[in-house]
Structure formats: C-alpha cells, structure tokens
Enzyme design. Structure first.
Site, PDB file in Angstrom:
ATOM      1  N   TYR A   1      -6.540  56.768 -13.706  1.00  0.00           N
ATOM      2  CA  TYR A   1      -7.313  57.852 -14.183  1.00  0.00           C
ATOM      3  C   TYR A   1      -7.840  58.648 -13.229  1.00  0.00           C
ATOM      4  O   TYR A   1      -8.694  59.485 -13.458  1.00  0.00           O
ATOM      5  CB  TYR A   1      -8.128  57.299 -15.149  1.00  0.00           C
ATOM      6  CG  TYR A   1      -7.399  56.844 -16.585  1.00  0.00           C
ATOM      7  CD1 TYR A   1      -6.180  55.866 -16.662  1.00  0.00           C
ATOM      8  CD2 TYR A   1      -7.885  57.275 -17.869  1.00  0.00           C
ATOM      9  CE1 TYR A   1      -5.858  55.708 -17.736  1.00  0.00           C
ATOM     10  CE2 TYR A   1      -7.299  56.892 -19.037  1.00  0.00           C
ATOM     11  CZ  TYR A   1      -6.138  56.190 -18.961  1.00  0.00           C
ATOM     12  OH  TYR A   1      -5.594  55.863 -20.156  1.00  0.00           O
TER      13      TYR A   1
ATOM     14  N   LYS B   1      -2.559  42.532 -15.865  1.00  0.00           N
ATOM     15  CA  LYS B   1      -0.875  42.150 -15.643  1.00  0.00           C
ATOM     16  C   LYS B   1      -0.603  41.874 -14.206  1.00  0.00           C
ATOM     17  O   LYS B   1       0.127  42.360 -13.548  1.00  0.00           O
ATOM     18  CB  LYS B   1      -0.073  43.528 -15.952  1.00  0.00           C
ATOM     19  CG  LYS B   1       1.348  43.533 -16.002  1.00  0.00           C
ATOM     20  CD  LYS B   1       1.543  42.825 -17.401  1.00  0.00           C
ATOM     21  CE  LYS B   1       3.275  42.764 -17.492  1.00  0.00           C
ATOM     22  NZ  LYS B   1       3.701  41.981 -18.420  1.00  0.00           N
TER      23      LYS B   1
ATOM     24  N   ASP C   1       0.182  42.320 -22.156  1.00  0.00           N
ATOM     25  CA  ASP C   1       1.197  42.625 -23.284  1.00  0.00           C
ATOM     26  C   ASP C   1       0.823  41.082 -24.127  1.00  0.00           C
ATOM     27  O   ASP C   1       0.898  41.462 -25.544  1.00  0.00           O
ATOM     28  CB  ASP C   1       2.530  42.361 -22.813  1.00  0.00           C
ATOM     29  CG  ASP C   1       2.743  41.489 -21.580  1.00  0.00           C
ATOM     30  OD1 ASP C   1       1.962  40.732 -21.282  1.00  0.00           O
ATOM     31  OD2 ASP C   1       3.800  41.283 -21.200  1.00  0.00           O
TER      32      ASP C   1
ATOM     33  N   ASP D   1      -7.827  51.400 -22.828  1.00  0.00           N
ATOM     34  CA  ASP D   1      -7.611  52.472 -23.585  1.00  0.00           C
ATOM     35  C   ASP D   1      -6.739  52.496 -24.701  1.00  0.00           C
ATOM     36  O   ASP D   1      -6.858  52.490 -25.780  1.00  0.00           O
ATOM     37  CB  ASP D   1      -7.056  53.810 -22.530  1.00  0.00           C
ATOM     38  CG  ASP D   1      -7.100  55.041 -23.301  1.00  0.00           C
ATOM     39  OD1 ASP D   1      -7.469  55.284 -24.636  1.00  0.00           O
ATOM     40  OD2 ASP D   1      -6.550  56.185 -22.534  1.00  0.00           O
TER      41      ASP D   1
ATOM     42  N   ASP E   1      -7.609  51.388 -29.020  1.00  0.00           N
ATOM     43  CA  ASP E   1      -7.281  52.515 -30.162  1.00  0.00           C
ATOM     44  C   ASP E   1      -6.488  51.247 -31.093  1.00  0.00           C
ATOM     45  O   ASP E   1      -6.614  51.504 -32.523  1.00  0.00           O
ATOM     46  CB  ASP E   1      -6.269  53.294 -29.800  1.00  0.00           C
ATOM     47  CG  ASP E   1      -6.842  54.716 -29.413  1.00  0.00           C
ATOM     48  OD1 ASP E   1      -7.977  54.665 -28.670  1.00  0.00           O
ATOM     49  OD2 ASP E   1      -6.065  55.807 -29.464  1.00  0.00           O
TER      50      ASP E   1
HETATM   51 MG    MG Z   1      -7.807  56.852 -25.856  1.00  0.00          MG
END
Ligand code: MG
Ligand code: NAI
Length: 338
Positions: free
Chosen positions: A123, A169, A202, A226, A230
């Site tokens: 990001y 990961k 995962d 992120d 959600d």
């Molecule tokens: Mg988001």
C-alpha cells in the site's frame, strides 16, 4: 478535546454527521474542525488531500473519516487520501473488531479483533506498468512490524484477551513475510501470558468462514488484514455495522470499514452503526474513555435488540439513518441490554 471531521464522499455525508451527533450528545464541549478529502475534493480543489486538511488533522490528533471514492483505474492527480493520511499521522495499527450483534446475519459467539499493519506492504503506492507488464513493490520492515506487534499484544493484555494469531504467507514469500513472521514471534516472546499461534493467510480465510469463534486477536499485514476484516465483518452482521480505528502513538483516525456505497448514497438509508462504533473505538483506545465507549456500544446494541434497524440488516420495518441515530442517542443513558 478536538476532533477533525472529514465526511469524504458518498454515504460519508450521511454516516459521519450521525456519528458526530452521538459524540456531541456525550461530549458537548468537544471542538469540531471540519476538513475536506476525497474524490469530490479532487474535483473541487485539485487535490484529494489538501495541505490544510493534513494540518487540521495533525493539530487535532483525532480524526473521524467517512470514506473516499477510489476509482479502479488511474485518474490524473488522484491517490487514496485515507492511505496518505494514515501514513502522515503515523496511525500504524488498524484495529478492526468483529463482535456478535443480535441480527439474523451475525454469528453467535464471534468476538475477535484484527490488528492490521497500516503503513507499508503493497500500500505504499510504489507501482509501475507499461502495456506489457506491471509491478507493485511490497515493503515489510522490522520497525513497522515491531510496533504493530507490540500494539497487538498490549491490546490483548489490556482487553483481557488470551490469544494472538500471526497471519502471513511466509511459505511463498520467505523474505518479506518471513521477516514479518520472525519479528512478530520475537515480540511474542515478551508477552508470555498471551498464547501465540500462526496461520497462513489462505488457511486463516478458510477458518474465518468455517469456525470464526476460534479467533481472538489476529496480527497481520496491510493487504491480508484489509481482505480478512471485510470477510470477518460479515459475522458481526455486515459491513454497515463494522467499525475501524487507525491508531498511532499520538494520533488516531476513526473510520467505518465500508466505502462510499454509491448504490445507496444520498437516500438517507445508510446504516450509521459502523461510523458510530468507530467513534466508540476512538473513545476507548485514543481518548482513553472506556466508560463512554461502552455507553456508545451498549446504545447501538440496545437499539438493535429493541428491533430498530436500517434496511441492510432487514428490509421489513427498516428505518433511516437519522431515525436510527435518534434511537441510539435516546439509549445513551439507558441501562445496557443483557
Ligand atoms: Mg477495505
Ligand atoms: P462499499 O463498502 O462502499 O459497498 C459495498 C456494499 O455494502 C454496497 O452494497 C453498499 O450499499 C453496502 N454498504 C456499505 N456501507 C453501508 C452502510 N453504511 N449501510 C448499508 N449498506 C452499506 O464498497 P464498494 O462498493 O466496493 O466501494 C465503493 C467505493 O468506496 C469505491 O470507490 C471504493 O474505492 C471506496 N471504498 C473506500 C473505502 C475507504 O475510504 N475507507 C473503503 C472501501 C471502499
């Protein structure tokens, strides 16, 4: 006490005023400083995050942010103002709790918090492309991993939580995620009273769907956090109910998890709970006023227990943003629901 208020775009113009009303009912002397950011701001002022907004946010130290529209294609002069603001204010940990709410879509017993590193990973905006290919630069540093890991373990301790799960990961990214994993485990050594375990991201996603009640605190990187948050928000009753706090040592930005919801913006029907519960996180973790935070959380829960709800929870007998907020404010002084 001062709060910088940034509505942003879309439903930000509806849910942020609602959350401000709740906060003002508790803290009538709170100073509000309004500032602009987002896509509408770019169109009007030529930048998505004016210097004046950064200045006000820094001076206040506490920010309430709605959401910013980010098109999925490059737009000249546009970058994500919320990502930039998190970096400017060094709000390095993104706290995203999910707790059972008494609505049909929520999962009984769920009560976990994702602590997401907020300043690096993929990001940082370091991306390049031509017609033939593209690359994005992933950054993981020891310093950023240490500070977010300490934040996760301190939060676990202070909130009576028992376990931290480190999510990464490192099997595919042994250098970058390997560093994150190693540093997180080093920090864990200093918190022997908290159980530490780990999951590949995962696998964490699988268990988040299959048996979310096993999670307590999850410590992870920016992108994984992120996505997982959600997903996790679904177990708390949906995006409309999901709060977040970007927390640093000196500043904090409260913002609901959801985006600008263009499909419902301007209709007065958005669920303000995510924004209102984000204000509760600001009260609890930044202003260190846990009693007031609890009253806000109890009032939202109380309104829902009494059957008041917006359309995203249940379309039958749904009420609008402002009516729901009125109920929450009425219940601020009520006895908490059982
Ligand atoms: Mg988001
Ligand atoms: P979204 O979160 O805006 O909407 C997803 C779905 O959830 C939609 O059906 C929407 O109606 C519903 N929803 C969202 N908030 C709600 C609320 N308060 N009450 C009831 N229903 C609600 O995500 P989407 O559609 O992927 O993104 C829309 C825009 O928002 C995009 O431009 C995206 O970049 C931006 N966005 C901004 C964020 C931020 O500023 N922090 C976070 C996520 C998305």
């Amino acid at each position: 006490m001062r709060l910088c208020v940034i509505e942003g775009d879309g439903v930000g113009h509806e849910v942020i005023p609602a959350a401000v009303r709740v906060l003002k009912a508790l803290l009538p002397d709170l100073e509000l400083h309004y500032a602009e950011a987002g896509f509408e701001c770019l169109e009007r002022l030529g930048t998505p995050l004016p210097d004046e907004t950064i200045k006000i946010a820094e001076e206040c130290g506490a920010v309430l942010f709605g959401a910013a529209e980010s098109p999925s294609y490059p737009v000249e002069g546009y970058y994500s103002p919320i990502i930039a603001l998190r970096q400017r204010l060094k709000a390095y940990a993104n706290l995203r709790p999910t707790r059972y709410m008494p609505v049909s879509t929520a999962r009984p017993g769920v009560d976990f918090i994702i602590v997401r590193e907020n300043t690096e990973d993929l990001y940082t905006g370091d991306e390049s492309a031509d017609d033939m290919g593209a690359s994005a630069h992933k950054i993981i540093t020891r310093a950023a991993t240490e500070r977010v890991a300490h934040r996760a373990y301190r939060l676990a301790r202070e909130n009576g939580r028992r376990k931290v799960t480190i999510v990464h990961k490192a099997n595919v990214l042994p250098k970058s995620d390997g560093l994150f994993r190693r540093v997180a485990f080093e920090v864990a050594e200093q918190y022997k009273d908290i159980i530490t375990d780990e999951l590949l991201v995962d696998t964490a996603a699988y268990w988040m769907v299959k048996s979310p009640n096993q999670f307590d605190v999850l410590l992870t990187q920016n992108l994984y956090g992120d996505i997982l948050s959600d997903m996790g928000a679904a177990w708390g009753g949906g995006l409309g109910l999901a709060p977040a706090l970007n927390l640093g040592d000196e500043a904090a930005i409260a913002e609901p998890v959801h985006g600008t919801a263009p499909d419902i913006a301007g209709k007065g029907v958005a669920n303000p709970s995510g924004a209102i519960l984000s204000v509760a996180l600001l009260l609890r973790h930044h202003w260190l006023m846990p009693d007031l935070a609890q009253r806000v959380e109890d009032a939202v829960r109380g309104a829902i227990v009494r059957g008041f709800h917006t359309f995203d929870i249940e379309s039958v007998n749904a009420i609008g943003t402002n009516e729901f907020t009125d109920k929450v404010i009425e219940l601020l002084n009520d006895t908490p629901p059982v």
